[in-house]
Structures are given as structure tokens and as C-alpha cells.
Design a protein around this motif. Sequence first.
Motif, mmCIF file in Angstrom:
data_model
loop_
_atom_site.group_PDB
_atom_site.id
_atom_site.type_symbol
_atom_site.label_atom_id
_atom_site.label_comp_id
_atom_site.label_asym_id
_atom_site.label_seq_id
_atom_site.Cartn_x
_atom_site.Cartn_y
_atom_site.Cartn_z
ATOM 1 N N GLU A 102 0.858 -1.188 0.000
ATOM 2 C CA GLU A 102 0.000 0.000 0.000
ATOM 3 C C GLU A 102 0.891 1.234 0.000
ATOM 4 O OE1 GLU A 102 -2.604 -0.138 3.348
ATOM 5 O OE2 GLU A 102 -3.691 -1.893 2.622
ATOM 6 N N LYS A 103 0.335 2.325 -0.536
ATOM 7 C CA LYS A 103 1.071 3.582 -0.534
ATOM 8 C C LYS A 103 1.166 4.102 0.898
ATOM 9 C CE LYS A 103 0.945 8.134 -2.722
ATOM 10 N NZ LYS A 103 1.187 8.794 -1.439
ATOM 11 N N ASP A 108 5.388 10.070 -0.441
ATOM 12 C CA ASP A 108 5.148 9.618 -1.817
ATOM 13 C C ASP A 108 6.038 8.460 -2.243
ATOM 14 O OD1 ASP A 108 3.176 11.475 -2.130
ATOM 15 O OD2 ASP A 108 4.467 12.972 -3.101
ATOM 16 N N LYS A 109 7.291 8.436 -1.755
ATOM 17 C CA LYS A 109 8.245 7.432 -2.247
ATOM 18 C C LYS A 109 8.345 6.200 -1.354
ATOM 19 C CE LYS A 109 11.027 10.624 -4.919
ATOM 20 N NZ LYS A 109 12.333 11.195 -5.182
ATOM 21 N N LEU A 110 7.495 6.104 -0.342
ATOM 22 C CA LEU A 110 7.524 4.944 0.558
ATOM 23 C C LEU A 110 6.280 4.082 0.366
ATOM 24 C CD1 LEU A 110 8.778 6.556 3.910
ATOM 25 C CD2 LEU A 110 10.123 5.290 2.218
ATOM 26 N N SER A 111 6.453 2.781 0.568
ATOM 27 C CA SER A 111 5.341 1.831 0.530
ATOM 28 C C SER A 111 5.243 1.122 1.881
ATOM 29 C CB SER A 111 5.564 0.776 -0.556
ATOM 30 O OG SER A 111 5.725 1.376 -1.821
ATOM 31 N N CYS A 126 9.039 0.451 3.118
ATOM 32 C CA CYS A 126 10.133 0.266 2.153
ATOM 33 C C CYS A 126 10.119 1.398 1.129
ATOM 34 C CB CYS A 126 9.952 -1.087 1.462
ATOM 35 S SG CYS A 126 11.226 -1.488 0.247
ATOM 36 N N GLY A 127 11.322 1.883 0.774
ATOM 37 C CA GLY A 127 11.437 2.954 -0.205
ATOM 38 C C GLY A 127 11.920 2.497 -1.567
ATOM 39 N N ALA A 128 12.096 1.207 -1.759
ATOM 40 C CA ALA A 128 12.618 0.700 -3.036
ATOM 41 C C ALA A 128 11.595 0.907 -4.155
ATOM 42 C CB ALA A 128 12.966 -0.780 -2.915
ATOM 43 N N GLU A 132 7.090 -4.937 -5.202
ATOM 44 C CA GLU A 132 5.696 -5.168 -5.605
ATOM 45 C C GLU A 132 5.113 -6.342 -4.822
ATOM 46 O OE1 GLU A 132 4.003 -3.220 -7.494
ATOM 47 O OE2 GLU A 132 5.627 -2.070 -8.425
ATOM 48 N N ALA A 133 3.815 -6.355 -4.652
ATOM 49 C CA ALA A 133 3.131 -7.509 -4.062
ATOM 50 C C ALA A 133 3.374 -8.721 -4.954
ATOM 51 C CB ALA A 133 1.640 -7.227 -3.919
ATOM 52 N N GLY A 134 3.523 -9.888 -4.312
ATOM 53 C CA GLY A 134 3.741 -11.123 -5.055
ATOM 54 C C GLY A 134 5.197 -11.509 -5.201
ATOM 55 N N GLN A 135 6.105 -10.656 -4.749
ATOM 56 C CA GLN A 135 7.539 -10.963 -4.874
ATOM 57 C C GLN A 135 8.042 -11.752 -3.662
ATOM 58 O OE1 GLN A 135 9.052 -6.967 -5.084
ATOM 59 N NE2 GLN A 135 9.147 -6.970 -7.327
ATOM 60 N N LYS A 136 9.063 -12.576 -3.913
ATOM 61 C CA LYS A 136 9.857 -13.152 -2.828
ATOM 62 C C LYS A 136 11.108 -12.296 -2.682
ATOM 63 C CE LYS A 136 8.192 -17.902 -2.882
ATOM 64 N NZ LYS A 136 8.512 -19.324 -3.138
#
Length: 199
Positions: A102-103, A108-111, A126-128, A132-136
Motif C-alpha cells: 500500500e502507498k 510519496d516514495k515509501l510503501s 520500504c522505499g525501493a 511489488e506484491a507477489g515478490q519473494k
Amino acid sequence: MNLFYNKESVGDVAFLQIEPTTGEFTYETKGNVVEIHQGNQVVGYNIFDASNVSSISGNGHVQLNETLINELQQAIKNAGFSFELETDLSPKLVVGYVANKEKHPNADKLSVLNVDVATEKLQIVCGAPNVEAGQKVVVAKVGAVMPNGMVIKDAELRGVASSGMICSMKELNLPNAPQEKGIMVLSDDYKVGQAFFEE
């Protein structure tokens, strides 16, 4: 709890950090052991002549194991201190699965991520740009010591709690790490919860 040792540069002293902390400390010395306090809380020990009372070796951050903890506990007790060492020996750099992204409400640049590490679900800010959701991914859990010596702690980033860190190849000190910002995305071959660096 973290253990540091560098016989060549510092001498035969085990530095046992129980609580990562900064500030004013007081010290109590008994024999070859110094107990370090902040207020009325024990936050660490310096154990001199460490190689005579334990099987400690290495240079820098030392991986704790049950034998080493028992040896250090005995040294602390033999000196006349009653503090009981408690530590979690489970791996601190593990494979995680980003279940949700989620944002960040205030940046703006963090999730804000919900990350499954098998034993628990962690909220991590995380700021990367490539997460994305679904990643390992590789997760540094609270208590992890990074290759640069940084200890991962519970934090609050722009008002949102964060427990852990999603790692880049550079942060893991891996060879051929890309220079651009971004976390390391793992293949599906990795199992959620497994230690990233196998012993």
C-alpha cells in the motif's frame, strides 16, 4: 542479542550487546566481566580473556549458538552476576513473501508492505522503487546485523511502524550488486521463511 569479537584489533574481549541502545551507561566490574547498565536495565557485557572461558572465534559480528551462549552465561555467573541470557537463535535474514503493498499515507516514495516470513507477518516500510506484491524478497528481521554492522530495530517511518527491512544486493554485500536503487527479488525456488544465508 549480538556478539562482537576482534582479537587482533581490540584484544581478547567479547562484546555482548543485549539491547541496542545509546546514551549514558554505568558499569559494574567483577573479575573479568563488566556489566553495562542504562538506568536499571542491563544492556550488555564485556567479557575479558574471552577465549579462556568460551569457544569464541571470528572477527567482527559472531554468530551465536547454544554452546557459545552457555559458555558466556557461565562466565557471567562465575563472575558473580545473576543476569540470565535469553536469545532467539532463529535466522534473522530470511526469505519473505510480499503479500500486500500500500502507498505510505505520509510519503510519496515509501510503501507499506505486509510481508509473510512463515513464522509471522511483518509490516515493513520500504522505499525501493521496484518492490511489488507477489515478490519473494530477502527480509532482515529485527535483531539482524547487516554486513556493514548496522543492527535492524523496530522503527517508525513518517508515522508508520516498521519491523524489519527488505534488502538489496548491495546491503547484503553480495558480489556484482547493481548500483541503482532497488531490492533483490528472488526466484520462486526459494521457500518462504528459509534462511537466506545457509549455515
